[in-house]
Motif scaffolding. Structure first.
Motif, mmCIF file in Angstrom:
data_model
loop_
_atom_site.group_PDB
_atom_site.id
_atom_site.type_symbol
_atom_site.label_atom_id
_atom_site.label_comp_id
_atom_site.label_asym_id
_atom_site.label_seq_id
_atom_site.Cartn_x
_atom_site.Cartn_y
_atom_site.Cartn_z
ATOM 1 N N LYS A 47 -25.695 60.948 -31.360
ATOM 2 C CA LYS A 47 -25.460 59.680 -30.648
ATOM 3 C C LYS A 47 -24.495 58.796 -31.424
ATOM 4 N N VAL A 48 -24.679 58.744 -32.736
ATOM 5 C CA VAL A 48 -23.810 57.916 -33.562
ATOM 6 C C VAL A 48 -22.393 58.445 -33.515
ATOM 7 N N GLU A 49 -22.287 59.805 -33.640
ATOM 8 C CA GLU A 49 -20.954 60.411 -33.585
ATOM 9 C C GLU A 49 -20.274 60.142 -32.261
ATOM 10 N N GLU A 50 -21.064 60.238 -31.151
ATOM 11 C CA GLU A 50 -20.522 59.986 -29.815
ATOM 12 C C GLU A 50 -20.053 58.524 -29.681
ATOM 13 N N GLN A 51 -20.869 57.606 -30.210
ATOM 14 C CA GLN A 51 -20.498 56.190 -30.156
ATOM 15 C C GLN A 51 -19.211 55.930 -30.951
ATOM 16 N N ALA A 52 -19.149 56.596 -32.121
ATOM 17 C CA ALA A 52 -17.963 56.427 -32.964
ATOM 18 C C ALA A 52 -16.719 56.966 -32.249
ATOM 19 N N ARG A 53 -16.895 58.163 -31.600
ATOM 20 C CA ARG A 53 -15.765 58.755 -30.892
ATOM 21 C C ARG A 53 -15.297 57.832 -29.766
ATOM 22 N N ARG A 54 -16.302 57.310 -29.014
ATOM 23 C CA ARG A 54 -15.945 56.418 -27.908
ATOM 24 C C ARG A 54 -15.289 55.141 -28.438
ATOM 25 N N ARG A 55 -15.782 54.678 -29.573
ATOM 26 C CA ARG A 55 -15.231 53.454 -30.154
ATOM 27 C C ARG A 55 -13.777 53.682 -30.573
ATOM 28 N N ILE A 56 -13.526 54.858 -31.166
ATOM 29 C CA ILE A 56 -12.158 55.196 -31.589
ATOM 30 C C ILE A 56 -11.249 55.286 -30.374
ATOM 31 N N GLU A 57 -11.755 55.948 -29.330
ATOM 32 C CA GLU A 57 -10.968 56.069 -28.108
ATOM 33 C C GLU A 57 -10.678 54.696 -27.500
ATOM 34 N N GLU A 58 -11.717 53.837 -27.547
ATOM 35 C CA GLU A 58 -11.551 52.487 -26.995
ATOM 36 C C GLU A 58 -10.509 51.707 -27.798
ATOM 37 N N TYR A 59 -10.582 51.814 -29.135
ATOM 38 C CA TYR A 59 -9.609 51.131 -29.978
ATOM 39 C C TYR A 59 -8.195 51.650 -29.726
ATOM 40 N N SER A 60 -8.127 52.978 -29.578
ATOM 41 C CA SER A 60 -6.822 53.587 -29.313
ATOM 42 C C SER A 60 -6.245 53.070 -27.997
ATOM 43 N N ALA A 61 -7.088 52.954 -26.984
ATOM 44 C CA ALA A 61 -6.627 52.445 -25.685
ATOM 45 C C ALA A 61 -6.188 50.989 -25.804
ATOM 46 N N ILE A 62 -6.958 50.213 -26.606
ATOM 47 C CA ILE A 62 -6.617 48.791 -26.788
ATOM 48 C C ILE A 62 -5.295 48.662 -27.526
ATOM 49 N N GLU A 63 -5.122 49.506 -28.588
ATOM 50 C CA GLU A 63 -3.891 49.444 -29.356
ATOM 51 C C GLU A 63 -2.682 49.849 -28.504
ATOM 52 N N LYS A 64 -2.917 50.869 -27.656
ATOM 53 C CA LYS A 64 -1.843 51.292 -26.757
ATOM 54 C C LYS A 64 -1.490 50.168 -25.780
ATOM 55 N N SER A 65 -2.540 49.547 -25.261
ATOM 56 C CA SER A 65 -2.342 48.435 -24.330
ATOM 57 C C SER A 65 -1.625 47.281 -25.024
ATOM 58 N N LEU A 66 -1.998 47.041 -26.291
ATOM 59 C CA LEU A 66 -1.379 45.968 -27.064
ATOM 60 C C LEU A 66 0.093 46.255 -27.313
ATOM 61 N N ASP A 67 0.394 47.542 -27.652
ATOM 62 C CA ASP A 67 1.791 47.920 -27.874
ATOM 63 C C ASP A 67 2.616 47.702 -26.597
ATOM 64 N N GLU A 68 2.010 48.100 -25.467
ATOM 65 C CA GLU A 68 2.710 47.910 -24.193
ATOM 66 C C GLU A 68 2.931 46.421 -23.901
ATOM 67 N N LEU A 69 1.891 45.625 -24.227
ATOM 68 C CA LEU A 69 2.007 44.174 -24.037
ATOM 69 C C LEU A 69 3.107 43.575 -24.904
ATOM 70 N N LEU A 70 3.156 44.006 -26.177
ATOM 71 C CA LEU A 70 4.167 43.493 -27.092
ATOM 72 C C LEU A 70 5.573 43.858 -26.606
ATOM 73 N N ALA A 71 5.715 45.047 -26.045
ATOM 74 C CA ALA A 71 7.007 45.466 -25.505
ATOM 75 C C ALA A 71 7.392 44.598 -24.297
ATOM 76 N N LYS A 72 6.371 44.332 -23.462
ATOM 77 C CA LYS A 72 6.624 43.472 -22.294
ATOM 78 C C LYS A 72 6.981 42.049 -22.727
ATOM 79 N N ILE A 73 6.269 41.576 -23.779
ATOM 80 C CA ILE A 73 6.544 40.219 -24.290
ATOM 81 C C ILE A 73 7.972 40.134 -24.823
ATOM 82 N N GLU A 74 8.395 41.183 -25.566
ATOM 83 C CA GLU A 74 9.748 41.201 -26.103
ATOM 84 C C GLU A 74 10.788 41.208 -24.978
ATOM 85 N N GLN A 75 10.501 42.044 -23.973
ATOM 86 C CA GLN A 75 11.411 42.122 -22.831
ATOM 87 C C GLN A 75 11.472 40.802 -22.069
#
Length: 327
Positions: free
Chosen positions: A10-38
């Motif tokens: 369960k802990v490993e699954e939560q950690a995996r989901r948390r990593i995936e969630e962070y990765s999605a947030i970071e990707k979203s943030l990168d896209e946002l920063l690109a949009k902000i620059e544009q």
């Protein structure tokens, strides 16, 4: 042991989901920063364009003020010259200041009314107008005719109508003048300061023969005329010095207003035409400026700029919200 293993999974699954969630947030943030620059680039381009538009508009408004002032100045000049023209034309048409005999002959259909008066033939600009008018004043009411017969016809008309007397210069009676007298020092020939049609030049040359204008202060006691037939006129119109006589005094306020009225009218007409041309050109220039201002107003991007700024602010708020999810 199974419970422990299950908890680990369960802990490993939560950690995996948390990593995936962070990765999605970071990707979203990168896209946002690109949009902000544009979006920042879009806002900057519109701001530069709007700034340039406003700068050009200010330049055109300054130009509009300058040209408008020039038009007003030209119109004031035109109004003043038109008033002067109307006044002088009225004096000419009414023959103001002339005797009844001249008014009669000038309006008579039985005589050659094209015969000019001496005062209409000569034009003299400042500063010599008063000087020349004062000297020629006894002759300004003379008609200038081609032949003695022309003068005789006019005299008979005046006699029959009991309209007074008139004087005439007869062109074909003027012959070659004798040589000039020695020109007094610091003077200029009076004939040089007048304008006269070539046909009538012999008359004026005769009247101004050996007549000179003092170019500066003159010592009347040492003017060099004692042994000369020359006539000396003061440049301010105060005196006329001849070999055996001296006349002069104060200069009247209205002196210099009779000489060359018709010729001056023609000059005023030319001035008015040129002023009209200048005004027309300036009005065309003003019209072009107004068209450019209208075109610039149509290019107003202030609303677009505000809209794009709102989009940029929205993206920045979204960036803050996404950042908060990483914490």
């Amino acid at each position: 042991a199974e419970t422990i293993e299950s908890d680990i999974k369960k802990v490993e699954e939560q950690a995996r989901r948390r990593i995936e969630e962070y990765s999605a947030i970071e990707k979203s943030l990168d896209e946002l920063l690109a949009k902000i620059e544009q979006q920042s680039s879009i806002v900057e381009v519109i701001e530069q364009k709007e700034f340039a538009r406003q700068q050009e508009r200010q330049r055109l408004e300054d130009e509009e003020d300058r040209v408008g002032k020039e038009i007003r100045d030209l119109n004031r000049q035109k109004d003043a010259k038109q008033h002067e023209f109307d006044l002088i034309k009225s004096l000419v048409d009414k023959l103001e200041g002339f005797p009844d005999s001249i008014k009669f002959l000038s309006k008579s259909g039985q005589w050659d009314r094209n015969a000019p008066l001496l005062s209409d033939l000569i034009y003299c600009g400042e500063p010599y107008r008063i000087v020349i008018e004062n000297y020629l004043e006894p002759y300004l009411n003379y008609y200038v005719v081609d032949t003695v017969d022309d003068a005789a016809d006019a005299i008979r008309l005046l006699s029959d109508a009991q309209k007074g007397r008139a004087n005439f210069f007869v062109l074909d009676a003027f012959s070659q003048l004798s040589d000039e007298a020695n020109e007094p020092p610091n003077t200029r020939p009076a004939i040089d300061v007048v304008e006269i049609d070539e046909k009538y030049r012999p008359v004026v040359e005769h009247l101004l023969h050996q007549v000179y204008i003092a170019e500066g202060p003159s010592n009347l006691k040492e003017d060099g005329l004692a042994d000369s037939n020359a006539v000396l006129l003061s440049s301010d119109g105060q005196y006329i010095r001849k070999k055996h006589s001296l006349s002069g005094g104060s200069v009247g306020l209205f002196e210099g207003k009779k000489l060359g009225r018709k010729k001056y009218l023609k000059k005023l007409e030319d001035i008015l035409v040129k002023l009209e041309e200048k005004i027309s050109k300036k009005e065309d220039e003003l019209g072009t400026i107004n068209d450019q201002l209208t075109e610039l107003d149509d290019q107003d991007s202030a609303e677009d700029l505000e809209l794009e700024k709102e989009k940029l602010e929205g993206l920045k708020r979204e960036e803050v919200r996404v950042h908060s999810r990483l914490e």
